[in-house]
Motif scaffolding. Sequence first.
Motif, short mmCIF file in Angstrom:
data_model
loop_
_atom_site.label_atom_id
_atom_site.label_comp_id
_atom_site.label_asym_id
_atom_site.label_seq_id
_atom_site.Cartn_x
_atom_site.Cartn_y
_atom_site.Cartn_z
N GLU A 171 3.72 3.46 3.19
CA GLU A 171 3.75 2.26 2.36
C GLU A 171 2.48 2.15 1.52
OE1 GLU A 171 6.17 0.06 1.95
OE2 GLU A 171 7.49 1.13 3.33
N GLU A 172 2.63 1.77 0.26
CA GLU A 172 1.47 1.54 -0.60
C GLU A 172 0.92 0.13 -0.42
OE1 GLU A 172 2.26 2.49 -4.63
OE2 GLU A 172 2.58 4.63 -4.24
N ARG B 278 -5.54 -3.52 -5.61
CA ARG B 278 -4.74 -2.28 -5.52
C ARG B 278 -5.39 -1.15 -6.30
NH1 ARG B 278 -3.37 1.85 -5.15
NH2 ARG B 278 -1.31 2.82 -4.94
N ASP B 279 -6.14 -1.49 -7.35
CA ASP B 279 -6.77 -0.47 -8.20
C ASP B 279 -8.22 -0.21 -7.79
OD1 ASP B 279 -6.72 1.38 -10.33
OD2 ASP B 279 -7.68 -0.06 -11.67
N GLY B 280 -8.58 -0.57 -6.56
CA GLY B 280 -9.93 -0.30 -6.08
C GLY B 280 -10.28 1.17 -6.26
N GLU B 281 -11.53 1.43 -6.54
CA GLU B 281 -11.96 2.80 -6.83
C GLU B 281 -11.56 3.76 -5.71
OE1 GLU B 281 -15.80 1.76 -9.65
OE2 GLU B 281 -16.09 2.00 -7.49
N GLY B 282 -10.77 4.75 -6.07
CA GLY B 282 -10.32 5.75 -5.12
C GLY B 282 -9.20 5.30 -4.20
N ALA B 283 -8.72 4.10 -4.35
CA ALA B 283 -7.76 3.52 -3.40
C ALA B 283 -6.39 4.18 -3.49
CB ALA B 283 -7.63 2.02 -3.62
N THR B 284 -5.71 4.20 -2.35
CA THR B 284 -4.32 4.66 -2.31
C THR B 284 -3.38 3.56 -1.83
OG1 THR B 284 -4.45 5.49 -0.02
CG2 THR B 284 -5.09 7.00 -1.79
N LYS B 285 -3.94 2.49 -1.25
CA LYS B 285 -3.09 1.44 -0.68
C LYS B 285 -3.69 0.06 -0.92
CE LYS B 285 -1.81 4.55 3.10
NZ LYS B 285 -0.55 4.95 2.48
#
Length: 410
Positions: free
Chosen positions: A374-375, A279-286
């Motif tokens: 949805e996240e 979920r905390d992938g670089e630049g991720a939103t979802k």
Amino acid sequence: MSVMEKKEVQKVAGGSILSPEGFKAGGIHIGLRYEKKDFGVIYSETPAQSAAVYTKSHFQAAPLKVTQESMAAGGILQAVVCNSAIANACTGEQGLKDALKTRELVAARFRLPEEYVAVASTGVIGECLPMEKMEHGCSEIAVHSDYNSAKSFQKAILTTDTVEKASCVEVVIDGNTVTIGGAAKGSGMIHPNMGTMLGFITTDANISSPVLQSALKKAVNTSFNQITVDGETSTNDMVIVMANGRAENKPLNENHPDWVHFQEGLTLLCEDLAKQIARDGEGATKLIEVGVKGANSTEDANIIAKKIVGSNLVKTAIYGADPNWGRIVGAMGHSDVTLEPETCDIYIGAELVFSNGTPQAFNEQSVSEYMNNEEHVVINVLLQDGVGEGKAWGCDLTYDYVKINASYRT
């Protein structure tokens, strides 16, 4: 609720690596990063039976080699030291000397045999550690058992992460509570067999190192090894677990009547940390979750799920809220698994978008709104080839991922 009334396995809100009995931790700033904490230690009050898994990269970093040497001495650890900012990878003989020196310094600080210390590093590849700063950290670090000390360690191990990652699980063993706590870091270079990711797990369970090694490997295979952010595997990835036996349960092994609960608890903890990394992938939103059922085997299901979640085209479609199921089919089509397209169903959220080899009529606007709002976006694939089931987790691919990695060293 009494111990006997507790669920056999349950997550604990707000728990950490210090939730199990007999562990301490700390994290400080020693100047490897501009101002954030960058040096941390986990310490067990008593020697702990331990286990670890490592990256399969051909370029394993010096800290991993030193940790493997420590583990080979008997599978017992009492401290783990970790620095961020500098990976101490691809640094040749000097890097190995620095990792060994770090182990020596931590052992002296806590009056331990050197082989009771594991070493981990994360950060930029190809830079040597500034040992005067490391020596300062080893002499100044203090460990405590309070909540803030756990937080300090969690912060000290981060690189491009935007949030700390922690989890805790309680398991009923022999009628008593055994606790498993964990902390992790990871945001980019994530495509484990084992990416850049580190996992630290503590437990007060009574279990031998060889049995713990088997349990950890099984847990990792369906959790950390089933996440991907960018398809890149790091030089420093490691998951390590220490079990100090303070719960005083009867020794755990596969013949113990509560073994299945311990394995379930360890797997649940690893899966929770793995999903936090994805979920905390670089630049991720979802967060993207892919489930596969009906494959020829569990291994095949896991391969298909990870292939889908790792596809850049799937990831960008999720980012753009585009319900283009063709991206999913495309990813499945070049996996290393034989499957029958004519007996394949694909769902995005609750909507069936592809079935038995043909497109299905569905409300594109509704699915697009689901993907946009949805996240946690779920894709399910149903096959009719067998009974294998598997899951994988990843994240969308955004413009920010490029920005972060285009200037990683600058």
